[in-house]
Design a protein around this motif. Structure first.
Motif, PDB file in Angstrom:
ATOM      1  N   GLU A 178       2.117  10.190   4.387  1.00 41.88           N
ATOM      2  CA  GLU A 178       3.218   9.344   3.922  1.00 41.88           C
ATOM      3  C   GLU A 178       2.894   7.869   4.135  1.00 41.88           C
ATOM      4  OE1 GLU A 178       7.973   8.616   4.884  1.00 41.88           O
ATOM      5  OE2 GLU A 178       6.890  10.297   5.763  1.00 41.88           O
ATOM      6  N   ASP A 179       2.371   7.549   5.336  1.00 42.77           N
ATOM      7  CA  ASP A 179       2.004   6.158   5.617  1.00 42.77           C
ATOM      8  C   ASP A 179       0.883   5.694   4.702  1.00 42.77           C
ATOM      9  OD1 ASP A 179       3.886   6.162   7.585  1.00 42.77           O
ATOM     10  OD2 ASP A 179       2.478   6.493   9.235  1.00 42.77           O
ATOM     11  N   LEU A 180      -0.109   6.576   4.490  1.00 47.89           N
ATOM     12  CA  LEU A 180      -1.228   6.216   3.626  1.00 47.89           C
ATOM     13  C   LEU A 180      -0.761   5.991   2.196  1.00 47.89           C
ATOM     14  CD1 LEU A 180      -4.276   5.847   3.233  1.00 47.89           C
ATOM     15  CD2 LEU A 180      -4.459   8.313   2.863  1.00 47.89           C
ATOM     16  N   THR A 181       0.118   6.872   1.737  1.00 46.32           N
ATOM     17  CA  THR A 181       0.644   6.724   0.378  1.00 46.32           C
ATOM     18  C   THR A 181       1.410   5.421   0.237  1.00 46.32           C
ATOM     19  OG1 THR A 181       0.829   9.128   0.205  1.00 46.32           O
ATOM     20  CG2 THR A 181       2.061   7.821  -1.388  1.00 46.32           C
ATOM     21  N   PHE A 182       2.212   5.104   1.257  1.00 46.85           N
ATOM     22  CA  PHE A 182       2.966   3.850   1.218  1.00 46.85           C
ATOM     23  C   PHE A 182       2.025   2.650   1.216  1.00 46.85           C
ATOM     24  CE2 PHE A 182       4.949   0.317   3.546  1.00 46.85           C
ATOM     25  CZ  PHE A 182       6.032   0.066   2.718  1.00 46.85           C
ATOM     26  N   ALA A 183       0.974   2.726   2.071  1.00 46.49           N
ATOM     27  CA  ALA A 183       0.015   1.618   2.136  1.00 46.49           C
ATOM     28  C   ALA A 183      -0.725   1.459   0.812  1.00 46.49           C
ATOM     29  CB  ALA A 183      -0.972   1.859   3.275  1.00 46.49           C
ATOM     30  N   GLN A 184      -1.097   2.607   0.212  1.00 49.48           N
ATOM     31  CA  GLN A 184      -1.793   2.544  -1.071  1.00 49.48           C
ATOM     32  C   GLN A 184      -0.897   1.942  -2.151  1.00 49.48           C
ATOM     33  OE1 GLN A 184      -2.928   6.631  -1.556  1.00 49.48           O
ATOM     34  NE2 GLN A 184      -4.904   6.370  -0.537  1.00 49.48           N
ATOM     35  N   LYS A 185       0.355   2.363  -2.151  1.00 49.14           N
ATOM     36  CA  LYS A 185       1.289   1.815  -3.136  1.00 49.14           C
ATOM     37  C   LYS A 185       1.499   0.321  -2.909  1.00 49.14           C
ATOM     38  CE  LYS A 185       3.875   6.062  -4.069  1.00 49.14           C
ATOM     39  NZ  LYS A 185       5.195   6.741  -3.978  1.00 49.14           N
ATOM     40  N   LYS A 186       1.567  -0.058  -1.624  1.00 49.67           N
ATOM     41  CA  LYS A 186       1.763  -1.468  -1.300  1.00 49.67           C
ATOM     42  C   LYS A 186       0.568  -2.302  -1.755  1.00 49.67           C
ATOM     43  CE  LYS A 186       2.873  -4.481   2.609  1.00 49.67           C
ATOM     44  NZ  LYS A 186       3.092  -4.534   4.076  1.00 49.67           N
ATOM     45  N   GLU A 187      -0.653  -1.774  -1.515  1.00 49.99           N
ATOM     46  CA  GLU A 187      -1.859  -2.487  -1.943  1.00 49.99           C
ATOM     47  C   GLU A 187      -1.944  -2.574  -3.460  1.00 49.99           C
ATOM     48  OE1 GLU A 187      -4.468  -4.132  -0.371  1.00 49.99           O
ATOM     49  OE2 GLU A 187      -2.971  -4.101   1.229  1.00 49.99           O
ATOM     50  N   GLU A 188      -1.577  -1.484  -4.128  1.00 50.33           N
ATOM     51  CA  GLU A 188      -1.614  -1.493  -5.591  1.00 50.33           C
ATOM     52  C   GLU A 188      -0.610  -2.504  -6.152  1.00 50.33           C
ATOM     53  OE1 GLU A 188      -3.007  -0.565  -9.274  1.00 50.33           O
ATOM     54  OE2 GLU A 188      -3.802   0.109  -7.329  1.00 50.33           O
ATOM     55  N   TYR A 189       0.553  -2.557  -5.524  1.00 50.98           N
ATOM     56  CA  TYR A 189       1.565  -3.525  -5.959  1.00 50.98           C
ATOM     57  C   TYR A 189       1.072  -4.952  -5.727  1.00 50.98           C
ATOM     58  CZ  TYR A 189       6.006  -6.033  -6.142  1.00 50.98           C
ATOM     59  OH  TYR A 189       7.001  -6.931  -6.449  1.00 50.98           O
TER      60      TYR A 189
END
Length: 267
Positions: A178-189
């Motif tokens: 969940e944290d990794l997915t959030f971080a990935q989404k944050k980086e992509e954004y």
């Protein structure tokens, strides 16, 4: 005439309904009889089971009684635990009293009878020498049984602990994903924002934390974040700033009038 006809029709329907009710009553009585017969049979079976259990218990006790040995208690302060060793009530056995020993052990406690009371006496209070061989065999079987029970209990505890560990690991993994997915989404954004703001090439460079000569202070902040400290020097015609970064590859970023003019990296 019509009333008579209606009366006859009603009587026919009533007779038909009464016949159905009578049939239903007969069926209910039959089922009640079957239920009563079944209950009687169950009671008989229950009584038979209880008789068999009582007979089995009596035979087992007689078997133990035939193998029992009467000994004189030679130990002072001897006693026995009633029902189960080390738990419940303890009964003292006087020195010189007759005690019946049975070839059954729990841990290192032998089953005994004193004054028509069944209990368990520790091996510390009686002499093993002189007991018939089947007593020693019973003791060995008890030790093996206790060891197997202990192994099963330990194995069960181990499986329970492992199950808890797996649940914890699963929760930790789910949280990590969940944290990794959030971080990935944050980086992509962040990547999309920077590319929209500075264009494709500059956006990728700034996202990668790269600073070049000619960058504005806003670009530097987007790439490296706010500096840890700023040293400012004012000249006659311009202001020169030294941005200090304690972490990362860059040490000092020099800006004149908000434009990067020099870069000093670490190492």
């Amino acid at each position: 005439m019509k009333n008579v006809l209606r009366f006859l029709i009603c009587n026919v329907f009533l007779l038909h309904a009464q016949a159905k009710l009578d049939s239903l009553d007969s069926l209910i009585e039959l089922n009640e009889t079957l239920v009563i017969d079944t209950a009687i049979k169950l009671d008989s079976l229950q009584n038979l089971v209880e008789d068999l259990q009582e007979s089995y218990a009596r035979e087992q006790f007689l078997l133990l009684e035939r193998e029992a040995v009467i000994r004189i208690n030679r130990a002072a302060f001897a006693g026995m635990w009633i029902n189960k060793p080390l738990t419940g009530q303890r009964k003292d056995i006087p020195q010189g009293a007759e005690v019946i020993f049975y070839p059954y052990y729990i841990q290192d406690f032998i089953r005994v009878s004193f004054h028509d009371t069944i209990g368990y006496m520790s091996s510390a209070f009686y002499d093993q020498v002189g007991l018939t061989p089947y007593f020693h065999e019973a003791r060995e079987r008890a030790l093996v049984r206790e060891k197997n029970d202990l192994n099963l209990e330990n194995e069960s505890d181990r499986f329970k602990r492992r199950a808890k560990e797996r649940i914890h690991e699963a929760k930790y993994l789910a949280k990590s994903i969940e944290d990794l997915t959030f971080a990935q989404k944050k980086e992509e954004y962040r990547k999309r924002i920077l590319m929209d703001k500075w264009g494709y090439e500059l956006g990728l460079k700034i996202k990668g934390g790269i600073v070049d000569i000619g960058f504005t202070e806003t670009m530097v902040e987007d790439a490296l974040g706010r500096p840890d400290s700023v040293n400012r020097t004012t000249y006659s015609y311009y202001v020169r700033e030294q941005w200090v970064y304690n972490e990362g590859n860059y040490r000092y970023i020099y800006l004149e009038e908000g434009i990067v003019t020099a870069i000093q990296t670490k190492g």
